[in-house]
Design a protein around this motif. Structure first.
Motif, short mmCIF file in Angstrom:
data_model
loop_
_atom_site.label_atom_id
_atom_site.label_comp_id
_atom_site.label_asym_id
_atom_site.label_seq_id
_atom_site.Cartn_x
_atom_site.Cartn_y
_atom_site.Cartn_z
N GLY A 121 -0.74 -10.62 -5.18
CA GLY A 121 -1.60 -10.98 -4.07
C GLY A 121 -1.76 -9.86 -3.05
N LEU A 122 -0.73 -9.05 -2.91
CA LEU A 122 -0.76 -7.95 -1.93
C LEU A 122 -1.43 -6.69 -2.48
CD1 LEU A 122 2.78 -8.28 -0.33
CD2 LEU A 122 0.60 -8.50 0.86
N LEU A 123 -1.62 -6.58 -3.78
CA LEU A 123 -2.19 -5.36 -4.35
C LEU A 123 -3.60 -5.07 -3.85
CD1 LEU A 123 -0.96 -5.30 -8.04
CD2 LEU A 123 -0.21 -3.89 -6.12
N ALA A 124 -4.33 -6.11 -3.49
CA ALA A 124 -5.69 -5.89 -2.97
C ALA A 124 -5.67 -5.17 -1.63
CB ALA A 124 -6.40 -7.24 -2.83
N TYR A 125 -4.54 -5.20 -0.94
CA TYR A 125 -4.42 -4.57 0.38
C TYR A 125 -3.52 -3.34 0.33
CZ TYR A 125 -6.21 -9.16 1.48
OH TYR A 125 -6.98 -10.29 1.51
N TRP A 126 -3.48 -2.66 -0.80
CA TRP A 126 -2.59 -1.51 -0.98
C TRP A 126 -2.91 -0.37 -0.02
CZ3 TRP A 126 1.89 -1.28 -3.37
CH2 TRP A 126 2.45 -0.05 -3.63
N ASP A 127 -4.15 -0.24 0.40
CA ASP A 127 -4.54 0.86 1.30
C ASP A 127 -3.98 0.69 2.70
OD1 ASP A 127 -5.97 1.91 -0.77
OD2 ASP A 127 -7.88 1.03 -0.15
N HIS A 128 -3.63 -0.51 3.08
CA HIS A 128 -3.10 -0.78 4.42
C HIS A 128 -1.58 -0.54 4.38
CE1 HIS A 128 -2.18 -3.62 7.89
NE2 HIS A 128 -2.97 -2.69 8.41
N ALA A 129 -1.10 0.45 5.13
CA ALA A 129 0.30 0.90 5.03
C ALA A 129 1.33 -0.21 5.29
CB ALA A 129 0.55 2.08 5.97
N PRO A 130 1.18 -1.06 6.34
CA PRO A 130 2.19 -2.11 6.54
C PRO A 130 2.23 -3.12 5.39
CG PRO A 130 0.96 -1.76 8.56
CD PRO A 130 0.27 -0.97 7.49
N ARG A 131 1.08 -3.45 4.84
CA ARG A 131 1.07 -4.38 3.71
C ARG A 131 1.60 -3.73 2.43
NH1 ARG A 131 -3.81 -8.67 4.50
NH2 ARG A 131 -3.32 -9.09 6.68
N ARG A 132 1.38 -2.42 2.31
CA ARG A 132 1.94 -1.69 1.17
C ARG A 132 3.46 -1.71 1.24
NH1 ARG A 132 -1.04 2.94 0.99
NH2 ARG A 132 0.10 3.75 2.77
N ALA A 133 4.02 -1.57 2.45
CA ALA A 133 5.48 -1.60 2.61
C ALA A 133 6.04 -2.96 2.21
CB ALA A 133 5.85 -1.27 4.05
N ILE A 134 5.33 -4.02 2.58
CA ILE A 134 5.77 -5.37 2.20
C ILE A 134 5.64 -5.56 0.69
CG2 ILE A 134 5.27 -7.83 2.46
CD1 ILE A 134 4.57 -7.25 5.38
N ALA A 135 4.59 -5.00 0.09
CA ALA A 135 4.42 -5.10 -1.36
C ALA A 135 5.56 -4.37 -2.08
CB ALA A 135 3.07 -4.52 -1.78
N ILE A 136 5.98 -3.25 -1.56
CA ILE A 136 7.10 -2.51 -2.17
C ILE A 136 8.39 -3.30 -2.03
CG2 ILE A 136 8.51 -0.41 -1.94
CD1 ILE A 136 5.88 1.06 -1.24
N GLN A 137 8.61 -3.93 -0.88
CA GLN A 137 9.79 -4.80 -0.70
C GLN A 137 9.76 -5.94 -1.72
OE1 GLN A 137 9.51 -6.15 3.33
NE2 GLN A 137 10.46 -4.31 4.19
N ALA A 138 8.58 -6.52 -1.92
CA ALA A 138 8.46 -7.62 -2.89
C ALA A 138 8.70 -7.13 -4.31
CB ALA A 138 7.09 -8.28 -2.76
#
Length: 180
Positions: free
Chosen positions: A119-136
């Motif tokens: 679900g977060l991959l669509a927002y990979w360009d946004h750095a804070p959401r990318r950090a949360i995606a990496i945590q997930a």
């Protein structure tokens, strides 16, 4: 009215049959969880809701639980191979039950975190959401490690038909050792 006489000694109860782990059962828990988490994350993030942070304790707890399952399973494995002395049968059963709990929990948590990542991959360009995606992703990896540790430990706790003869263990539904 008749009075019953109390039983002498302990009543023999049949040992419960243990359902063994299969990859199909684990997939039946993990895949729907992944799909549900993916749909929920896409729906909430698409509506503008902020993503939730993945707790740091989640991957740590998964790795600790998986390590405990492997350590306890190694003890039972050593007994089955003849490297260790006698083991309490309840410890072996508890180890197998804990290993199965780790495997099922790892399937559900891995599916949930994997779906959240999708679900977060669509927002990979946004750095804070990318950090949360990496945590997930880290949490999903730790959950899968717990799943694998549970499966391995549960395999070490299985009693084969030929183990009955060598160790004097009675298996439900199997032929136990011959009485002397």
């Amino acid at each position: 009215m008749r009075r019953r006489r109390p039983r002498r000694g302990r009543a023999r109860r049949r040992a419960p049959d243990v359902t063994l782990l299969t990859w199909r059962r684990l997939a039946l828990w993990g895949v729907p969880t992944l799909l549900l988490a993916w749909a929920l994350a896409a729906l909430l993030l698409g509506r503008g809701n902020p993503p939730f942070a993945v707790p740091v304790s989640l991957p740590i707890g998964c790795l600790i639980a998986g390590g405990i399952a492997i350590a306890w399973g190694w003890t039972v494995r050593g007994y089955r191979k003849g490297d260790r002395g006698p083991i309490d049968s309840m410890k072996a059963v508890r180890t197998a039950a804990f290993a199965q709990a780790c495997a099922y929990s790892g399937a559900v948590l891995g599916g949930a975190m994997g779906g959240y990542v999708l679900g977060l991959l669509a927002y990979w360009d946004h750095a804070p959401r990318r950090a949360i995606a990496i945590q997930a992703m880290i949490a999903a990896g730790a959950s899968i490690a717990m799943l694998v540790a549970g499966v391995v430990a549960e395999r070490w706790c299985r009693i084969d038909e030929d183990d009955d003869e060598h160790h004097g263990v009675s298996v439900p539904g199997g032929a136990g050792p011959a009485p002397a």
